[in-house]
Design a protein around this motif. Structure first.
Motif, PDB file in Angstrom:
ATOM      1  N   THR A  31      23.708 -65.538 -29.773  1.00  0.00           N
ATOM      2  CA  THR A  31      24.555 -66.494 -30.486  1.00  0.00           C
ATOM      3  C   THR A  31      25.523 -67.142 -29.502  1.00  0.00           C
ATOM      4  N   ASN A  32      25.884 -68.407 -29.778  1.00  0.00           N
ATOM      5  CA  ASN A  32      26.856 -69.134 -28.937  1.00  0.00           C
ATOM      6  C   ASN A  32      26.390 -69.209 -27.483  1.00  0.00           C
ATOM      7  N   ALA A  37      27.318 -74.457 -27.062  1.00  0.00           N
ATOM      8  CA  ALA A  37      28.283 -73.689 -27.846  1.00  0.00           C
ATOM      9  C   ALA A  37      29.715 -74.114 -27.577  1.00  0.00           C
ATOM     10  N   ASN A  40      33.001 -71.739 -27.399  1.00  0.00           N
ATOM     11  CA  ASN A  40      32.557 -70.426 -27.876  1.00  0.00           C
ATOM     12  C   ASN A  40      31.378 -69.865 -27.086  1.00  0.00           C
ATOM     13  N   ARG A  41      31.050 -70.494 -25.973  1.00  0.00           N
ATOM     14  CA  ARG A  41      29.922 -69.993 -25.172  1.00  0.00           C
ATOM     15  C   ARG A  41      30.108 -68.507 -24.879  1.00  0.00           C
ATOM     16  N   SER A  42      29.039 -67.721 -25.110  1.00  0.00           N
ATOM     17  CA  SER A  42      29.113 -66.266 -24.933  1.00  0.00           C
ATOM     18  C   SER A  42      28.474 -65.764 -23.655  1.00  0.00           C
ATOM     19  N   SER A 192      28.008 -61.107 -20.841  1.00  0.00           N
ATOM     20  CA  SER A 192      28.350 -61.867 -22.039  1.00  0.00           C
ATOM     21  C   SER A 192      29.666 -61.375 -22.613  1.00  0.00           C
ATOM     22  N   ASN A 193      30.246 -62.221 -23.460  1.00  0.00           N
ATOM     23  CA  ASN A 193      31.451 -61.861 -24.186  1.00  0.00           C
ATOM     24  C   ASN A 193      31.059 -61.106 -25.447  1.00  0.00           C
ATOM     25  N   LEU A 196      31.509 -62.779 -29.073  1.00  0.00           N
ATOM     26  CA  LEU A 196      30.822 -64.032 -29.391  1.00  0.00           C
ATOM     27  C   LEU A 196      29.304 -63.947 -29.287  1.00  0.00           C
ATOM     28  N   LYS A 230      37.048 -66.477 -20.615  1.00  0.00           N
ATOM     29  CA  LYS A 230      37.054 -65.328 -21.517  1.00  0.00           C
ATOM     30  C   LYS A 230      36.523 -64.095 -20.795  1.00  0.00           C
ATOM     31  N   SER A 232      34.197 -60.706 -20.139  1.00  0.00           N
ATOM     32  CA  SER A 232      32.766 -60.448 -20.290  1.00  0.00           C
ATOM     33  C   SER A 232      32.429 -59.082 -19.725  1.00  0.00           C
TER      34      SER A 232
END
Length: 267
Positions: A31-32, A37, A40-42, A192-193, A196, A230, A232
């Protein structure tokens, strides 16, 4: 004498019956994904340095058992490679001469747990290492989109048959790295985060660890503000076998042995 023989056969049958199961799930997000995204890119990928001066790593915790211990069988991570959009995509073996999995105590000194020299794009001389190209499981954004905007291939790497003993709840650090054929290549571990990504993120703490090539711990940092907006974690999945404590194993084997004896008498 015959009963004793059945008992020991049952004992080893109980040991062999223990199945390897996924015990840590911090896999690829679904997702994202990518630039579509927006904020909100994950998904992201991290490398220590283009000069290959160290190992980018992370940590995971083994689940807590009521009793007994674990044997770690497989550690799975993912790498994003540079690829050649105009002339086909590279595999990790086109950019790196080898691959190594380092493991050790959390924020402690790591040692090589598995290694192999690449013999082609996706194969090594170690039969216990498997490399396969994968895509995101979301139906639209299948490959990783790099900072240039190009879509880059991702490869799943399984380090199998590790046979690493682990206690209940034990915390490990790990790192995966390859020796670059050229200074223009760097080993980018997929990360990844957790909030998200839309998938389980066992043990995610938003911190990346760094080690030198001798496995010595250097530091930990949040990727939030260190090249990304963000936090990760490096994606990892772990498969292990639960090993009952000796007393429990004897009880199980004894019960299995009695069952074998009874079955034998009933014939």
């Amino acid at each position: 004498m015959r009963s004793s023989r059945y008992f020991f056969l049952a004992f080893f049958a109980v040991c062999a019956a223990a199945a390897s199961a996924q015990v840590v799930d911090r896999g690829l997000p679904d997702t994202n994904l990518n630039n579509a995204a927006g904020a909100n890119r994950s998904n992201v990928a991290w490398a220590y340095d283009y000069g290959n001066t160290g190992i980018e790593g992370d940590s995971f915790d083994m689940p807590t058992l009521g009793s007994g211990s674990w044997v770690i069988n497989t550690v799975r991570t993912w790498v994003v490679v540079g690829g050649q959009p105009q002339s086909g995509q590279n595999g990790p073996g086109d950019e790196f001469s080898d691959v190594k999995l380092y493991m050790g105590p959390n924020a402690g000194t790591l040692s090589v747990a598995s290694s192999g020299n690449f013999t082609n794009s996706t194969a090594t001389d170690n039969a216990n290492i498997t490399v396969s190209q994968v895509q995101y499981n979301n139906g639209t954004e299948h490959d990783y989109q790099g900072s240039s905007g190009n879509y880059l291939p991702m490869y799943e790497i399984d380090f199998n048959n590790l046979n690493i003993a682990a206690t209940s709840g034990q915390s490990f650090s790990f790192g995966v790295i390859g020796t670059a054929i050229s200074n223009s290549y760097a080993w980018f571990n997929h990360a990844s985060n957790a909030a998200l990504g839309g998938v389980p993120a066992d043990g995610a703490d938003g911190m990346i660890q760094e080690f030198d090539f001798s496995g010595n711990y250097l530091d930990s940092y949040s990727t939030n503000g260190s090249g990304w907006d963000k936090a990760s974690d490096i994606n990892v999945q772990v498969y292990a076998t639960a090993v009952p404590e000796p007393a429990s194993l004897l009880v199980l084997a004894g019960a299995a042995g009695l069952a074998l004896i009874r079955r034998r008498k009933a014939r």
